[in-house]
Design an enzyme around this catalytic site. Sequence first.
Site, short mmCIF file in Angstrom:
data_model
loop_
_atom_site.label_atom_id
_atom_site.label_comp_id
_atom_site.label_asym_id
_atom_site.label_seq_id
_atom_site.Cartn_x
_atom_site.Cartn_y
_atom_site.Cartn_z
N LYS A 1 0.69 -0.88 0.04
CA LYS A 1 -0.06 0.02 0.38
C LYS A 1 1.21 1.62 -0.24
CE LYS A 1 -3.95 -1.76 2.14
NZ LYS A 1 -3.24 -3.10 1.65
N ASP B 1 -0.96 -1.69 -4.60
CA ASP B 1 -2.97 -2.31 -3.88
C ASP B 1 -3.48 -1.13 -4.30
OD1 ASP B 1 -2.69 -4.42 -2.81
OD2 ASP B 1 -2.54 -4.14 -0.71
N ARG C 1 -4.87 -7.07 -11.07
CA ARG C 1 -5.67 -7.34 -9.65
C ARG C 1 -6.09 -5.97 -10.45
NH1 ARG C 1 -4.23 -6.37 -3.92
NH2 ARG C 1 -2.77 -8.16 -4.76
N THR D 1 -11.58 -11.98 -6.01
CA THR D 1 -12.74 -11.93 -5.69
C THR D 1 -13.31 -13.70 -4.41
OG1 THR D 1 -15.00 -11.83 -6.06
CG2 THR D 1 -13.34 -12.92 -7.51
N HIS D 2 -14.19 -13.47 -4.20
CA HIS D 2 -14.30 -14.65 -3.33
C HIS D 2 -15.99 -15.20 -3.38
CE1 HIS D 2 -11.84 -12.27 -0.94
NE2 HIS D 2 -11.04 -13.28 -1.12
P1 FDA Z 1 -17.86 -10.07 -1.27
O1 FDA Z 1 -18.01 -9.22 -0.07
O2 FDA Z 1 -19.64 -10.41 -2.16
O3 FDA Z 1 -18.04 -11.75 -0.60
C1 FDA Z 1 -18.32 -12.75 -1.67
C2 FDA Z 1 -18.42 -13.98 -0.62
O4 FDA Z 1 -16.97 -13.72 0.22
C3 FDA Z 1 -19.16 -13.18 0.47
O5 FDA Z 1 -20.71 -13.20 0.17
C4 FDA Z 1 -19.20 -14.01 1.87
O6 FDA Z 1 -19.42 -14.79 1.86
C5 FDA Z 1 -17.14 -14.52 1.62
N1 FDA Z 1 -17.04 -13.52 2.15
C6 FDA Z 1 -16.30 -11.91 1.62
N2 FDA Z 1 -15.50 -11.56 2.72
C7 FDA Z 1 -15.43 -11.85 4.07
C8 FDA Z 1 -15.26 -11.62 5.24
N3 FDA Z 1 -14.73 -11.24 5.74
N4 FDA Z 1 -15.13 -13.34 6.21
C9 FDA Z 1 -15.83 -14.36 5.56
N5 FDA Z 1 -16.68 -13.89 4.74
C10 FDA Z 1 -16.27 -13.54 3.45
N6 FDA Z 1 -9.53 -3.79 -2.15
C11 FDA Z 1 -9.22 -2.79 -2.45
O7 FDA Z 1 -9.87 -1.90 -2.28
N7 FDA Z 1 -7.96 -2.93 -2.69
C12 FDA Z 1 -7.16 -3.44 -2.93
O8 FDA Z 1 -5.75 -3.05 -2.46
C13 FDA Z 1 -7.94 -5.06 -2.74
N8 FDA Z 1 -6.44 -6.11 -2.66
C14 FDA Z 1 -7.53 -7.52 -1.96
C15 FDA Z 1 -6.66 -8.71 -2.63
C16 FDA Z 1 -7.25 -9.41 -2.75
C17 FDA Z 1 -6.57 -10.86 -3.11
C18 FDA Z 1 -8.77 -9.31 -2.24
C19 FDA Z 1 -9.35 -11.17 -2.56
C20 FDA Z 1 -9.42 -8.72 -2.51
C21 FDA Z 1 -7.83 -7.27 -2.33
N9 FDA Z 1 -9.58 -6.35 -2.26
C22 FDA Z 1 -8.82 -4.56 -2.26
C23 FDA Z 1 -10.63 -6.17 -1.46
C24 FDA Z 1 -11.65 -6.31 -2.06
O9 FDA Z 1 -12.09 -4.94 -3.55
C25 FDA Z 1 -13.42 -6.81 -1.49
O10 FDA Z 1 -13.34 -6.10 -0.76
C26 FDA Z 1 -13.26 -8.44 -0.88
O11 FDA Z 1 -12.57 -8.86 -2.10
C27 FDA Z 1 -14.63 -8.57 -0.86
O12 FDA Z 1 -15.30 -8.47 -2.02
P2 FDA Z 1 -16.03 -10.14 -2.99
O13 FDA Z 1 -15.64 -9.89 -4.13
O14 FDA Z 1 -15.35 -11.07 -2.52
O15 FDA Z 1 -17.45 -10.16 -3.33
#
Ligand code: FDA
Length: 300
Positions: free
Chosen positions: A92, A126, A176, A218-219
């Site tokens: 960061k 990041d 990313r 993403t998750h």
């Molecule tokens: P979403 O939030 O909809 O999550 C999908 C599902 O995953 C949810 O329904 C839940 O079940 C599960 N889940 C998600 N988070 C969880 C938690 N903490 N505990 C338990 N379950 C959980 N952001 C940013 O602004 N700058 C960045 O540089 C990065 N870098 C980054 C690196 C990597 C490797 C990842 C995976 C993510 C990031 N992020 C990030 C964070 C990203 O922007 C985002 O906030 C999170 O990944 C959650 O979004 P999802 O796409 O996973 O979807």
Amino acid sequence: MPSLLDRTIAGLLPAVPRPIVRRVSSRYIAGEEFTAVVAAARALAARNLRSTMDILGENTDSVEKARPPAAAYLELVNRQVEAGVDRNVSIKLSQLGLTSDRELCLESMRAIVARSASHRGKVRIDMEDSSLTDATLWVFKTLRADYTNVGVVLQAYLHRTLADIAALAPLTPDYRLCKGIYIEPAAVAIQDRAGINANFLRALAAMFDGGSVVGIATHDAALIDGAKRLIAERRLGPDRYEFQMLLGVQEKLRDRLVAEGHPLRVYLPYGREWYAYCMRRLKENPSVAGHVFRAMLGLG
Ligand code: FDA
């Protein structure tokens, strides 16, 4: 969809005592020391998972405070080689003084990227809140002119992201792509989940079509399915993408993707400055209330 109780607890998290926050969020961080994060990286490698390491910390508000993290990253790049783990770090820029002295931040990054290049490693920048997007992209573009081993994150929730991808296309960045985690106003960022997801897939398609290698961070199972469709339609090989997930999140989905043969990297944060990072993760956890209550009762 988190319950009302979960959303309420997420809002009250700043009032939760730090030791409880630490206990509830321990799954999200590899530990405080290098030995812990190396053990985590080795355990992942044994299961065919890649890793990237992040030294926790952000929003450094003075030049003096920006120098130690830069030195720590330089050391980390060497230590990854000695330990035989993936040569990959995520940084960061606010931790390296982006807001107090951006030239210093650039020079610190240049040293880290150069050292990583000498070890055939990679550095990923990041992306933080929208007040830092332009400055972050400036650092990326400046470094990318001299080094190919530096990549950057773009956030699907920002209205500007498709335009950024078009503007960055001549550099064929190593990206990313994530949704974006910081709270942003409607003027800056898409607010609804469906809109963010649609923009994520548009951005991913544009990155692929521009020839970039993309870390799909993403998750979200729907987005992962959408990404797989884009990959299949374009017949992309594993040299053009990897999935990326955070430590401690959606491990079953993660293992399923790897079993299907997709490359997947896990983001391993470690260090003493865990609070801000863990608060963001806890707010995203759909069952945060249960975890907090159990920890409060000493059961967590
Ligand atoms: P979403 O939030 O909809 O999550 C999908 C599902 O995953 C949810 O329904 C839940 O079940 C599960 N889940 C998600 N988070 C969880 C938690 N903490 N505990 C338990 N379950 C959980 N952001 C940013 O602004 N700058 C960045 O540089 C990065 N870098 C980054 C690196 C990597 C490797 C990842 C995976 C993510 C990031 N992020 C990030 C964070 C990203 O922007 C985002 O906030 C999170 O990944 C959650 O979004 P999802 O796409 O996973 O979807």
